[in-house]
Design an enzyme around this catalytic site. Structure first.
Site, mmCIF file in Angstrom:
data_model
loop_
_atom_site.group_PDB
_atom_site.id
_atom_site.type_symbol
_atom_site.label_atom_id
_atom_site.label_comp_id
_atom_site.label_asym_id
_atom_site.label_seq_id
_atom_site.Cartn_x
_atom_site.Cartn_y
_atom_site.Cartn_z
ATOM 1 N N ASP A 1 0.750 -1.097 0.164
ATOM 2 C CA ASP A 1 0.388 -0.280 -0.178
ATOM 3 C C ASP A 1 1.570 0.898 0.141
ATOM 4 O O ASP A 1 1.111 1.623 1.103
ATOM 5 C CB ASP A 1 -0.945 -0.089 1.602
ATOM 6 C CG ASP A 1 -2.446 0.393 1.150
ATOM 7 O OD1 ASP A 1 -2.444 1.902 0.646
ATOM 8 O OD2 ASP A 1 -3.080 0.010 1.504
ATOM 9 N N GLU B 1 -6.679 4.139 -4.878
ATOM 10 C CA GLU B 1 -7.506 4.036 -4.458
ATOM 11 C C GLU B 1 -8.382 5.799 -5.067
ATOM 12 O O GLU B 1 -7.511 7.052 -4.496
ATOM 13 C CB GLU B 1 -7.752 4.570 -3.158
ATOM 14 C CG GLU B 1 -9.208 5.029 -2.021
ATOM 15 C CD GLU B 1 -8.278 5.364 -0.925
ATOM 16 O OE1 GLU B 1 -9.457 5.404 0.467
ATOM 17 O OE2 GLU B 1 -7.453 6.403 -0.944
HETATM 18 C C1 GLC Z 1 -7.206 6.205 3.127
HETATM 19 C C2 GLC Z 1 -7.295 4.614 3.446
HETATM 20 C C3 GLC Z 1 -8.030 4.922 5.109
HETATM 21 C C4 GLC Z 1 -7.110 6.270 5.439
HETATM 22 C C5 GLC Z 1 -7.156 6.954 4.577
HETATM 23 C C6 GLC Z 1 -5.874 7.894 4.489
HETATM 24 O O1 GLC Z 1 -8.461 6.304 2.353
HETATM 25 O O2 GLC Z 1 -8.033 3.642 2.460
HETATM 26 O O3 GLC Z 1 -8.020 3.679 5.800
HETATM 27 O O4 GLC Z 1 -7.496 6.032 6.761
HETATM 28 O O5 GLC Z 1 -6.272 6.601 2.889
HETATM 29 O O6 GLC Z 1 -4.583 8.004 4.270
#
Ligand code: GLC
Length: 590
Positions: free
Chosen positions: A136, A294
């Site tokens: 990640d 994402e």
């Molecule tokens: C993304 C992650 C989440 C996190 C956020 C900040 O949305 O999936 O869990 O809190 O980013 O990094």
């Protein structure tokens, strides 16, 4: 009238005429979505990904926190689900304000998870089972404890002075803009040393990096390459739609606090793709890996710019189908109602937009979402049946399915008695917002019960013994009270369990190429009980039908005339009607 969270979608009756019209319409448009290229699929298009939240997976140190050795020791569980990749949420050194999404060293392992040797062992052992590890990358922001930020905050002239987003106060001393951070509260925090504000899309402990600075980008690319050199199989790229900042100006206030949600101002800002093409060129291009961004704020119609040959990632997580409750923005205390047809059209839109050029992940859960059986089904739905319905849809749609730990066991939400029981930073922020907006403590807690990210973070339930086999110590988050029946061992021995259903579907997907390479067509688009779609490859065609309602659902007359039922989540005959919460897969005789 206030809406208390729960399942709000309504299943309305519909006429036979509308079903037939919808069916014809759908068949007409779907023919245009043919697979664009006959190129052979890549490994990550043919596999399923299993997502692990390491803190909650398996603890071998006895400190109540999961660790890397715990993952290595349970790889067979993942292999038996036919998964060929593991997305590991962050395991880097972190103060854990946001459970690892606040990184203080991009090239290390947090001691609570083990060390680099443990990581190398994990890669090796996973490799023996044909499983690749996907990291990640959290590159929109770092932790405020990262040495870069510690230096940056000292004064306005140090070598890292421009590595974060610093701005002067407005003449009246207030923050540069009225943006509200995603976790609630202002998105700017004052820094005494510099006499300036810094921007944070999320918590104050997660300052946003300045992507305009080429040195920052270089350092981030270098960190990503470090993991590639270790042999990782790809990256999930966190919160990537926020890296390009727009002009700093106030937004229209959208709440009692006079602030304006940051993501409406900063997500997917023009110019972002320039950064991302460079990122791709410098780090990913030509490697046998996959990337999944994402991509909050990227609408289905934008997808062609983000994925596929002309895009920047192999896939992006697009959230319209999981955000149906949050059409009013990401504020939990303003949930909206939705219908099954909206869920179906959200899924169809993303299938359609990636059909011609690109690929998509398919997911219903992750570490930020409520458990799917509480999210997508009417109140009172039997969790085991609902979990099987969701599994069937997940593993038969086009794209790479992502199973989130616990989903394969049929996990449900928790409902703890007070906000003090919750660890999730966003639950606290959203709870505060609900109280500020005038909701009673009971109502504010009900929002947390439904939406809290802790629903997804309770520890894995391995067996019926101490702490469900997760730890010999005190679990960092309570074990769900259902662990005596919902656990990996009990379910592995029960052919009717959710886990057995997942395993069966996993194999079924592996042996039916139409489920990976076939085209997608939605059927019965106007039906408010049934989600139906077909997957076609050459002269082979499979049809999934899933009843999301608590009532019998009749299939239209002649619908299954030419089909044989090959899998069914409920026992019983094939009388043209689905039982409540039943999913089936048919093969069309051609
Ligand atoms: C993304 C992650 C989440 C996190 C956020 C900040 O949305 O999936 O869990 O809190 O980013 O990094």
């Amino acid at each position: 009238m206030r809406i208390i969270p729960g399942v709000h979608h309504m299943f309305s009756a519909k006429s036979f005429v509308s079903v037939v019209t919808g069916l014809l319409l759908c068949l007409a448009v779907s023919t245009a979505w043919a697979e664009a290229s006959g190129a052979p699929l890549k490994w990550w298009q043919k596999t399923t990904v299993y997502q692990i939240y390491p803190k909650s997976f398996a603890d071998t140190f006895g400190n109540g926190i999961g660790d890397l050795r715990g993952i290595t020791g349970n790889l067979d569980h993942i292999r038996d689900l036919s998964c060929g990749a593991i997305w590991l949420t962050p395991v880097y050194p972190s103060p854990m304000v946001d459970n690892g999404y606040d990184i203080s060293d991009y090239k290390g392992i947090d001691p609570s998870y083990g060390n680099m040797e443990d990581f190398d062992t994990l890669i090796k052992e996973a490799g023996k089972r044909n499983i690749r590890i996907v990291m990640d990358l959290v590159f929109n922001h770092s932790s405020d404890q990262h040495s870069w930020f510690k230096e940056s905050r000292k004064n306005r002239v140090n070598p890292k002075a421009d590595w974060y987003i610093w701005r002067d106060a407005k003449p009246d001393g207030s923050a540069p803009t009225n943006w509200r951070s995603i976790f609630g509260g202002p998105a700017w925090t004052w820094c005494e040393e510099r006499q300036q504000y810094y921007l944070h899309t999320f918590a104050p402990q997660q300052p946003d990096l300045n992507w305009e600075n080429p040195e920052v980008r270089k350092a981030l690319y270098d960190a990503a390459r470090f993991w590639l050199d270790k042999g990782v199989g790809g990256f999930r790229i966190d919160a990537i739609t926020y890296i390009k900042k727009p002009e700093f100006r106030d937004g229209a206030p959208d709440g009692e606090d006079g602030l304006s949600a940051i993501h409406t101002m900063t997500a997917n800002t023009p110019g972002i793709l320039g950064f991302l093409h460079e990122f791709k060129r410098e780090v990913f291009a030509g490697r046998d890996i996959f990337t999944v961004g994402e991509a909050n704020g990227v609408a289905p119609e934008d997808l062609p710019k983000w994925v596929g040959a002309q895009g920047v990632f192999d896939m992006v997580f697009e959230f319209s189908h999981v955000n149906l409750h949050l059409k009013n923005g990401e504020v939990w205390c303003r949930p909206t109602e939705w219908k099954l047809t909206e869920l179906k059209s959200a899924l169809t839109a993303s299938q359609k937009m990636t059909a011609a050029n690109g690929w998509c992940p398919v997911f219903f859960e992750n570490h930020d979402q409520p458990r799917c059986v509480d999210h997508f089904f009417p109140k009172g739905a039997d969790p085991k049946k609902a979990a099987k319905v969701m599994a069937t849809v997940l593993l038969t749609l086009r794209g790479t399915p992502f199973i989130y730990e616990g989903q394969e066991l049929g996990y449900t939400n928790v409902a703890w008695p007070s906000i003090d029981h919750y660890n999730d930073i966003s639950s606290h922020g959203q709870h505060r917002t609900a109280l500020e907006e005038g909701f009673s403590p009971e109502e504010a807690l009900a929002f947390v019960h439904f939406f809290s990210r802790d629903n997804a973070r309770t520890p894995m339930q391995w067996h019926t013994g101490l702490n469900a086999g997760f730890t010999t110590g005190k679990p960092w988050l309570p074990i769900h009270s259902n662990y005596l029946t919902v656990n990996a061992l009990t379910e592995a021995n029960d052919p009717d369990s959710v886990l057995s259903w997942y395993r069966r579907l996993g194999k079924f997907r592996r042996y039916h190429k139409e489920l990976t390479a076939g085209t997608y067509e939605e059927l019965l688009p106007e039906d408010e009980q049934i989600y139906a779609f077909s997957r076609t490859l050459g002269n082979r065609r499979l049809v999934t039908v899933a009843n999301f309602s608590l009532r019998d659902a009749a299939l239209p007359r002649n619908f299954a005339d030419n089909m044989t039922r090959v899998l069914s989540s409920e026992p019983g005959g094939d009388d043209g009607s689905l039982r409540p919460l039943e999913a089936r897969i048919y093969r069309e005789k051609r």
